[in-house]
Enzyme design. Structure first.
Site, PDB file in Angstrom:
ATOM      1  N   GLU A   1     -14.459  -8.337  -8.164  1.00  0.00           N
ATOM      2  CA  GLU A   1     -14.723  -8.822  -6.808  1.00  0.00           C
ATOM      3  C   GLU A   1     -16.178  -8.532  -6.440  1.00  0.00           C
ATOM      4  OE1 GLU A   1     -12.919 -10.672  -4.602  1.00  0.00           O
ATOM      5  OE2 GLU A   1     -14.930 -10.616  -3.747  1.00  0.00           O
TER       6      GLU A   1
ATOM      7  N   LEU B   1     -35.205  -6.072  -1.413  1.00  0.00           N
ATOM      8  CA  LEU B   1     -36.509  -5.435  -1.637  1.00  0.00           C
ATOM      9  C   LEU B   1     -36.845  -4.463  -0.504  1.00  0.00           C
ATOM     10  CD1 LEU B   1     -38.824  -8.335  -2.908  1.00  0.00           C
ATOM     11  CD2 LEU B   1     -37.642  -6.591  -4.246  1.00  0.00           C
TER      12      LEU B   1
ATOM     13  N   GLU C   1     -19.038  -5.525   1.948  1.00  0.00           N
ATOM     14  CA  GLU C   1     -18.488  -5.087   3.231  1.00  0.00           C
ATOM     15  C   GLU C   1     -19.439  -5.570   4.319  1.00  0.00           C
ATOM     16  OE1 GLU C   1     -17.510  -0.874   3.224  1.00  0.00           O
ATOM     17  OE2 GLU C   1     -16.489  -1.134   1.317  1.00  0.00           O
TER      18      GLU C   1
ATOM     19  N   CYS D   1     -19.473   1.608  -3.601  1.00  0.00           N
ATOM     20  CA  CYS D   1     -19.619   0.919  -4.898  1.00  0.00           C
ATOM     21  C   CYS D   1     -20.843   1.338  -5.708  1.00  0.00           C
ATOM     22  CB  CYS D   1     -19.623  -0.587  -4.675  1.00  0.00           C
ATOM     23  SG  CYS D   1     -18.034  -1.181  -4.085  1.00  0.00           S
TER      24      CYS D   1
ATOM     25  N   LEU E   1     -17.407  -9.277  -3.196  1.00  0.00           N
ATOM     26  CA  LEU E   1     -17.614  -9.313  -1.739  1.00  0.00           C
ATOM     27  C   LEU E   1     -18.427  -8.108  -1.272  1.00  0.00           C
ATOM     28  CD1 LEU E   1     -15.645  -7.022  -0.282  1.00  0.00           C
ATOM     29  CD2 LEU E   1     -13.898  -8.734  -0.672  1.00  0.00           C
TER      30      LEU E   1
ATOM     31  N   GLY F   1     -26.082   3.687  -0.706  1.00  0.00           N
ATOM     32  CA  GLY F   1     -24.854   4.485  -0.601  1.00  0.00           C
ATOM     33  C   GLY F   1     -23.671   3.557  -0.723  1.00  0.00           C
TER      34      GLY F   1
ATOM     35  N   ASP G   1       0.852  -1.190   0.000  1.00  0.00           N
ATOM     36  CA  ASP G   1       0.000   0.000   0.000  1.00  0.00           C
ATOM     37  C   ASP G   1       0.885   1.237   0.000  1.00  0.00           C
ATOM     38  OD1 ASP G   1      -3.259   0.239   0.668  1.00  0.00           O
ATOM     39  OD2 ASP G   1      -2.090   2.091   0.925  1.00  0.00           O
TER      40      ASP G   1
ATOM     41  N   LYS H   1     -21.044   4.986  -7.384  1.00  0.00           N
ATOM     42  CA  LYS H   1     -20.050   5.266  -8.441  1.00  0.00           C
ATOM     43  C   LYS H   1     -20.181   4.277  -9.605  1.00  0.00           C
ATOM     44  CE  LYS H   1     -15.959   2.690  -6.862  1.00  0.00           C
ATOM     45  NZ  LYS H   1     -16.030   1.582  -7.821  1.00  0.00           N
TER      46      LYS H   1
HETATM   47  P1  NAD Z   1     -10.107   1.378  -0.614  1.00  0.00           P
HETATM   48  O1  NAD Z   1     -10.133   2.831  -0.867  1.00  0.00           O
HETATM   49  O2  NAD Z   1     -10.635   0.827   0.663  1.00  0.00           O
HETATM   50  O3  NAD Z   1      -8.602   0.828  -0.754  1.00  0.00           O
HETATM   51  C1  NAD Z   1      -7.728   1.190  -1.744  1.00  0.00           C
HETATM   52  C2  NAD Z   1      -6.304   1.129  -1.184  1.00  0.00           C
HETATM   53  O4  NAD Z   1      -5.388   1.374  -2.239  1.00  0.00           O
HETATM   54  C3  NAD Z   1      -6.030   2.177  -0.118  1.00  0.00           C
HETATM   55  O5  NAD Z   1      -5.502   1.550   1.039  1.00  0.00           O
HETATM   56  C4  NAD Z   1      -4.985   3.104  -0.772  1.00  0.00           C
HETATM   57  O6  NAD Z   1      -4.069   3.646   0.152  1.00  0.00           O
HETATM   58  C5  NAD Z   1      -4.322   2.145  -1.718  1.00  0.00           C
HETATM   59  N1  NAD Z   1      -3.609   2.774  -2.840  1.00  0.00           N
HETATM   60  C6  NAD Z   1      -3.952   3.841  -3.581  1.00  0.00           C
HETATM   61  N2  NAD Z   1      -3.035   4.075  -4.545  1.00  0.00           N
HETATM   62  C7  NAD Z   1      -2.091   3.117  -4.407  1.00  0.00           C
HETATM   63  C8  NAD Z   1      -0.899   2.794  -5.101  1.00  0.00           C
HETATM   64  N3  NAD Z   1      -0.508   3.508  -6.142  1.00  0.00           N
HETATM   65  N4  NAD Z   1      -0.178   1.749  -4.688  1.00  0.00           N
HETATM   66  C9  NAD Z   1      -0.558   1.011  -3.633  1.00  0.00           C
HETATM   67  N5  NAD Z   1      -1.690   1.250  -2.927  1.00  0.00           N
HETATM   68  C10 NAD Z   1      -2.437   2.287  -3.320  1.00  0.00           C
HETATM   69  O7  NAD Z   1     -10.854   0.719  -1.854  1.00  0.00           O
HETATM   70  P2  NAD Z   1     -11.738  -0.625  -1.865  1.00  0.00           P
HETATM   71  O8  NAD Z   1     -13.056  -0.355  -1.247  1.00  0.00           O
HETATM   72  O9  NAD Z   1     -10.909  -1.738  -1.376  1.00  0.00           O
HETATM   73  O10 NAD Z   1     -11.981  -0.766  -3.433  1.00  0.00           O
HETATM   74  C11 NAD Z   1     -10.961  -1.143  -4.333  1.00  0.00           C
HETATM   75  C12 NAD Z   1     -11.605  -1.507  -5.655  1.00  0.00           C
HETATM   76  O11 NAD Z   1     -12.446  -2.660  -5.484  1.00  0.00           O
HETATM   77  C13 NAD Z   1     -12.506  -0.429  -6.248  1.00  0.00           C
HETATM   78  O12 NAD Z   1     -12.424  -0.463  -7.641  1.00  0.00           O
HETATM   79  C14 NAD Z   1     -13.896  -0.862  -5.807  1.00  0.00           C
HETATM   80  O13 NAD Z   1     -14.899  -0.385  -6.663  1.00  0.00           O
HETATM   81  C15 NAD Z   1     -13.781  -2.359  -5.883  1.00  0.00           C
HETATM   82  N6  NAD Z   1     -14.700  -3.087  -5.012  1.00  0.00           N
HETATM   83  C16 NAD Z   1     -14.952  -2.643  -3.750  1.00  0.00           C
HETATM   84  C17 NAD Z   1     -15.798  -3.377  -2.921  1.00  0.00           C
HETATM   85  C18 NAD Z   1     -16.108  -2.886  -1.526  1.00  0.00           C
HETATM   86  O14 NAD Z   1     -17.060  -3.400  -0.940  1.00  0.00           O
HETATM   87  N7  NAD Z   1     -15.361  -1.962  -0.970  1.00  0.00           N
HETATM   88  C19 NAD Z   1     -16.399  -4.559  -3.381  1.00  0.00           C
HETATM   89  C20 NAD Z   1     -16.095  -4.994  -4.670  1.00  0.00           C
HETATM   90  C21 NAD Z   1     -15.247  -4.253  -5.475  1.00  0.00           C
END
Ligand code: NAD
Length: 436
Positions: A149, A251, A153, A261, A151, A258, A30, A264
């Site tokens: 993915e 439903l 939250e 995901c 999953l 909100g 990270d 956006k």
């Molecule tokens: P998040 O913001 O929680 O985590 C992203 C991480 O990436 C952060 O810790 C940030 O510091 C790190 N980061 C940013 N730039 C970086 C770099 N250049 N190198 C290394 N680390 C870097 O995001 P998230 O919720 O985990 O979502 C990630 C992706 O997965 C998104 O595209 C999201 O749409 C998708 N997604 C999210 C969920 C969810 O429930 N949160 C579920 C399915 C898919």
């Protein structure tokens, strides 16, 4: 197998930890140094049920490590996951700068064959862009795979360990075989690994999220109509949901969807449609309706208090965008808080997990309380924004004693309207008649 995960947020950390749990050696990278330091000290930087146990176990077993160095990540992993943010850009499209930025850096650092796996939610065609971006920097062979993915939250660990399906978009047999080998332990119960082309995989994720957002929005419209005609949305919901073609889930009406995901992703698919000369009319409506729904309680509160909220105090229960998470991205509660603050109200807030994140956003503008009852002291009304289970059976007598006025605006329909009639509260919920 040796795995690196770039981006250690809600998706990346769960992915890395769960892959370590099946015996892989995982290095999580990270860019956020504080976060990496915390994780190296054994601290889970997010709230996600059950993650802590797996996290600790795999660190102890030396299968899960953390670093800020992408170079180290590229050296370590045979498979490199990208779990990077793809936030909404100003025009509604997905901002791909994190993903493509990482692709450029990977191109500069790659020394031998790697499978680069995109786990971030990205528009159709992104795999191709990642492929081209890396190839600009190197002649070393590599494959790019789209592996969206699914999953949720709050259930992320369970969802990852026992996925309903795994989608792999790949046109390389070598990469597909590696991915199948990696995921085999997670589908022992027979759930499918669905192999498809990269574009279809990318679109599957947007289609799934947009469909779910549409389902919620449809029910919110039905709920609003129920209020107009004197029907009860709870009964309509049960009547509809027993039809197996419709199903019981998703439903529940409320104050809008909100999170990090749905908002956006719906906008990004809509925008992606525009860019490809396709007008997603239905998504346009979903976006518009949800914007209004997030604030649907505001006019009711304003009218109940005769257009003046200046000397009013409100208790707000629930700040996270949904229960069992500390994530407040696009949480409906934030919109309600902003509006009530604008109108001069005093706000006592409570959430079991999300208060530190809300404090980062609103600072001293809110009174942060240490439990749900403390929030209701001298409140003129209680507003419920998130359906945490601890809010489901409160002591209404205690609430009445605490509050200046017995009024509840429930954005999540936690209580039975019939039951509420006997409590002496004014009770206003979504898609059901208000009672006194
Ligand atoms: P998040 O913001 O929680 O985590 C992203 C991480 O990436 C952060 O810790 C940030 O510091 C790190 N980061 C940013 N730039 C970086 C770099 N250049 N190198 C290394 N680390 C870097 O995001 P998230 O919720 O985990 O979502 C990630 C992706 O997965 C998104 O595209 C999201 O749409 C998708 N997604 C999210 C969920 C969810 O429930 N949160 C579920 C399915 C898919």
């Amino acid at each position: 197998m040796k795995i690196s995960v770039i981006g250690t947020g809600y998706v990346g950390l769960v992915t890395g930890t769960c892959l370590a749990e099946t015996g892989n050696e995982v290095l999580c990278i990270d860019i956020n140094e504080d976060k990496v330091k915390q994780m190296q000290q054994g601290i889970v930087p997010i709230y996600e049920p059950h993650l802590d146990v797996l996290f600790e176990r795999n660190i102890k077993a030396n299968r899960l490590r953390f670093s800020t160095s992408l170079e180290e990540g590229l050296k370590h992993g045979d498979i490199i996951f990208l779990a990077l943010p793809t936030p909404e850009d100003e025009d509604g499209s997905a901002d791909l700068s994190y993903v493509l930025g990482a692709a450029t850096d990977i191109g500069k650092l790659i020394k031998d064959y790697k499978v680069i796996v995109d786990k971030s939610t990205v528009p159709v065609g992104t795999s191709e862009k990642v492929q081209e971006t890396i190839a600009k920097e190197t002649d070393v062979p590599f494959d790019v795979v789209s592996n969206p993915e699914f999953l949720r939250e709050g259930f992320a660990v369970d969802d990852f360990l026992k996925p309903e399906r795994i989608v792999i978009g790949s046109s390389s047999d070598r990469a597909t075989q590696l991915m199948e080998k990696l995921y085999k332990p997670f589908v022992r119960s027979g759930n499918p690994i669905i192999i498809m082309d990269e574009k279809s995989a990318e679109l599957t994720k947007y289609a799934a999220n947009s469909f779910l957002a549409t389902k919620i929005t449809f029910m919110n419209e039905i709920a609003n109509f129920c209020e107009k005609v004197g029907a009860d949305v709870d009964l309509v919901r049960i009547g509809m949901g027993t039809d197996s073609r419709i199903g019981k889930r998703f439903l529940f009406p409320g104050i809008g969807y909100g999170g990090s995901c749905f908002p956006k992703d719906v906008k990004a698919l809509h925008k992606s449609g525009k860019e490809n000369n396709y007008d997603f009319d239905i998504l346009n409506s979903v976006i518009k309706i949800n914007d209004v729904q997030k604030k649907v309680l505001i006019p009711r509160i304003v009218s109940y208090f005769n257009q003046n909220l200046k000397d009013k105090t409100f208790a707000i229960w629930g700040l996270a965008f949904k229960p069992e998470t500390d994530d407040i991205r696009e949480a409906p509660a934030l919109y309600i808080i902003e509006e009530l603050l604008k109108q001069g109200a005093t706000l006592n807030v409570f959430d079991p997990e999300a208060m530190p994140n809300v404090k980062k956003k609103f600072g001293e503008q809110l009174n942060y309380t240490s439990n749900m009852y403390e929030a209701t002291k001298n409140a003129d009304a209680l507003i419920i924004c998130t359906e945490w289970s601890i809010f489901r059976t409160p002591d209404f007598n205690k609430l009445k004693q605490n509050m200046s006025q017995p009024a509840i605006f429930d954005g999540r329909n936690l209580y039975d309207v019939k039951d509420m009639k006997s409590t002496g509260f004014y009770y206003n919920s979504i898609g059901r008649q208000a009672v006194n």
